[in-house]
Design an enzyme around this catalytic site. Sequence first.
Site, PDB file in Angstrom:
ATOM      1  N   ASP A 147      47.994  48.080  44.072  1.00  0.00           N
ATOM      2  CA  ASP A 147      47.281  48.079  45.348  1.00  0.00           C
ATOM      3  C   ASP A 147      46.810  46.666  45.658  1.00  0.00           C
ATOM      4  O   ASP A 147      46.790  45.798  44.780  1.00  0.00           O
ATOM      5  CB  ASP A 147      46.098  49.055  45.322  1.00  0.00           C
ATOM      6  CG  ASP A 147      45.087  48.733  44.220  1.00  0.00           C
ATOM      7  OD1 ASP A 147      45.483  48.136  43.195  1.00  0.00           O
ATOM      8  OD2 ASP A 147      43.903  49.088  44.370  1.00  0.00           O
ATOM      9  N   HIS A 192      42.199  37.117  46.949  1.00  0.00           N
ATOM     10  CA  HIS A 192      41.524  37.879  48.013  1.00  0.00           C
ATOM     11  C   HIS A 192      41.351  37.059  49.297  1.00  0.00           C
ATOM     12  O   HIS A 192      40.555  37.429  50.160  1.00  0.00           O
ATOM     13  CB  HIS A 192      40.140  38.377  47.554  1.00  0.00           C
ATOM     14  CG  HIS A 192      40.202  39.492  46.566  1.00  0.00           C
ATOM     15  ND1 HIS A 192      39.117  40.295  46.284  1.00  0.00           N
ATOM     16  CD2 HIS A 192      41.201  39.960  45.776  1.00  0.00           C
ATOM     17  CE1 HIS A 192      39.447  41.193  45.368  1.00  0.00           C
ATOM     18  NE2 HIS A 192      40.719  41.003  45.054  1.00  0.00           N
ATOM     19  N   GLU A 225      43.079  49.702  41.632  1.00  0.00           N
ATOM     20  CA  GLU A 225      42.193  48.731  40.978  1.00  0.00           C
ATOM     21  C   GLU A 225      41.205  48.117  41.958  1.00  0.00           C
ATOM     22  O   GLU A 225      40.093  47.783  41.588  1.00  0.00           O
ATOM     23  CB  GLU A 225      43.026  47.623  40.319  1.00  0.00           C
ATOM     24  CG  GLU A 225      42.227  46.687  39.411  1.00  0.00           C
ATOM     25  CD  GLU A 225      41.655  45.467  40.113  1.00  0.00           C
ATOM     26  OE1 GLU A 225      40.884  44.718  39.490  1.00  0.00           O
ATOM     27  OE2 GLU A 225      41.969  45.236  41.318  1.00  0.00           O
ATOM     28  N   GLU A 226      41.609  47.974  43.222  1.00  0.00           N
ATOM     29  CA  GLU A 226      40.810  47.204  44.174  1.00  0.00           C
ATOM     30  C   GLU A 226      39.618  47.972  44.746  1.00  0.00           C
ATOM     31  O   GLU A 226      38.733  47.361  45.345  1.00  0.00           O
ATOM     32  CB  GLU A 226      41.691  46.711  45.335  1.00  0.00           C
ATOM     33  CG  GLU A 226      42.740  45.675  44.944  1.00  0.00           C
ATOM     34  CD  GLU A 226      42.152  44.332  44.544  1.00  0.00           C
ATOM     35  OE1 GLU A 226      40.909  44.224  44.442  1.00  0.00           O
ATOM     36  OE2 GLU A 226      42.941  43.402  44.319  1.00  0.00           O
ATOM     37  N   HIS A 272      48.162  45.715  38.869  1.00  0.00           N
ATOM     38  CA  HIS A 272      47.868  46.826  39.778  1.00  0.00           C
ATOM     39  C   HIS A 272      48.726  46.740  41.039  1.00  0.00           C
ATOM     40  O   HIS A 272      49.100  45.662  41.503  1.00  0.00           O
ATOM     41  CB  HIS A 272      46.380  46.900  40.109  1.00  0.00           C
ATOM     42  CG  HIS A 272      45.791  45.661  40.721  1.00  0.00           C
ATOM     43  ND1 HIS A 272      45.772  45.451  42.079  1.00  0.00           N
ATOM     44  CD2 HIS A 272      45.177  44.594  40.159  1.00  0.00           C
ATOM     45  CE1 HIS A 272      45.161  44.299  42.330  1.00  0.00           C
ATOM     46  NE2 HIS A 272      44.805  43.755  41.185  1.00  0.00           N
ATOM     47  N   ASP A 329      47.446  38.417  43.682  1.00  0.00           N
ATOM     48  CA  ASP A 329      46.653  39.564  43.220  1.00  0.00           C
ATOM     49  C   ASP A 329      47.171  40.840  43.868  1.00  0.00           C
ATOM     50  O   ASP A 329      46.747  41.187  44.957  1.00  0.00           O
ATOM     51  CB  ASP A 329      45.185  39.327  43.578  1.00  0.00           C
ATOM     52  CG  ASP A 329      44.289  40.456  43.141  1.00  0.00           C
ATOM     53  OD1 ASP A 329      44.590  41.087  42.118  1.00  0.00           O
ATOM     54  OD2 ASP A 329      43.279  40.722  43.830  1.00  0.00           O
TER      55      ASP A 329
END
Length: 437
Positions: free
Chosen positions: A101, A410, A165-166, A99, A131
């Site tokens: 984003d 994250h 996605e986030e 992804h 990520d």
Amino acid sequence: MASPSVKNTIGDLNKESFVTLLSKLIGESKYVQNNPPELIPEEDRIVKHVLDVLRPFSTATGGGPLVINHVTYKPNRGNLIVEYPGTQPGKILSFVGMHMDVVTANPSDWEFDPFTLSIEGEKLRGRGTTDCLGHVALVAELMRRLGETKPQLKSTVVAVFIASEENSSIPGVGVDALVKDGLLDNLKQGPLFWIDTADKQPCIGTGGMIPWKLHFSGKLFHSGLAHKAINPLELAMEALKEIQLRFYRDFPPHQQEKVYGFATPSTMKPTQWSYPGGGINQIPAECTVSGDVRLTPFYSVTDVISKLKEYVDDLNANIEKLDTRGPVSKYVLPEENLKGRISISFDEAMSGVACNLDSRGFHVLCKATEEVVGHVKPYSITGSLPLIRELQDEGFDVQTAGYGLMATYHAKNEYCLLSDMCQGYDVFVSIISQLED
């Protein structure tokens, strides 16, 4: 046995090319933070750099065999489907879930600039390195190499770089819309590798998540006259304890959790507590406790939500039977015709996934991991990955892996290791090679 000719043709990751692309992507990470309404990502900023790498080897320029489809449902928020055609109709494999984003980053909390790639030995540092912009760059390099070397493959290899996605508060942007429009239907004919986990091992199970909020109503009064109050804080403590006890009775550890290696069973717990404020000598009128259920994929999210509502209804009907705290603690004031009350509400829930351990996709991923990393130890977590359960329910054979670091996922000061990304690339090449047999 994996075909050595395919591996020899595709070769190893071009580290310089990978780092160059990743540097450009991390340079855009400030603009692809996903936290609406304040921060709405512009994934087309990432798409542009990926296209710059892949277009020279595409049918669009006549420079190669890559078939590229840039699909956009919202302005500046594109997805990218890239296909390397094989020779055998119906034989296909795909890498999906990279992804474009990222989660938010506050530069003042970091030891380095999150929005600029910095390199410290093997560490590639910046928001999105683990990520998931690191995976975007990695799979882009794989597709570039396929377009450049043109190996004769029976299998069609597809890469799907996705938006949004986030955060799911703006629907119809990413893979959900691609599936709805049937643009990924052909991927059901072969294994789909979702590349958005970490630590180089197959992730074979994830948890569902049910965010819940319990609101407790009582009666405000002076704390020196507690017999005239209904204390919502005490009601919350006792009611939540009873709700948790019932949850663990109805959703105990499942035997399949051992098979999949889940670190924990399903859990229900509070994570936030709030009340409107007031003096220390006031018993407040209300309070709210919020938290989540993390649910292993062997239980139904719908069933759990139904049960939680049932628990609350029963407690409201029998609130005088709840344990109290001391001789004047109570949840009913008959002379005033008042009762404490509990209500429950839910934010958007998602289901977990248990990957198919009998599928060809799982077996080739395990073999590739053992070949490249030196050992294979599939794992499961009750952390949640959005979207993949829906793909599985639609008939896709979803397997998941990733080559960032769970410890920085994250997190502040996010980074990945170049050596891990090199191994991830080799795993992808081994998967392609094995599926030729």
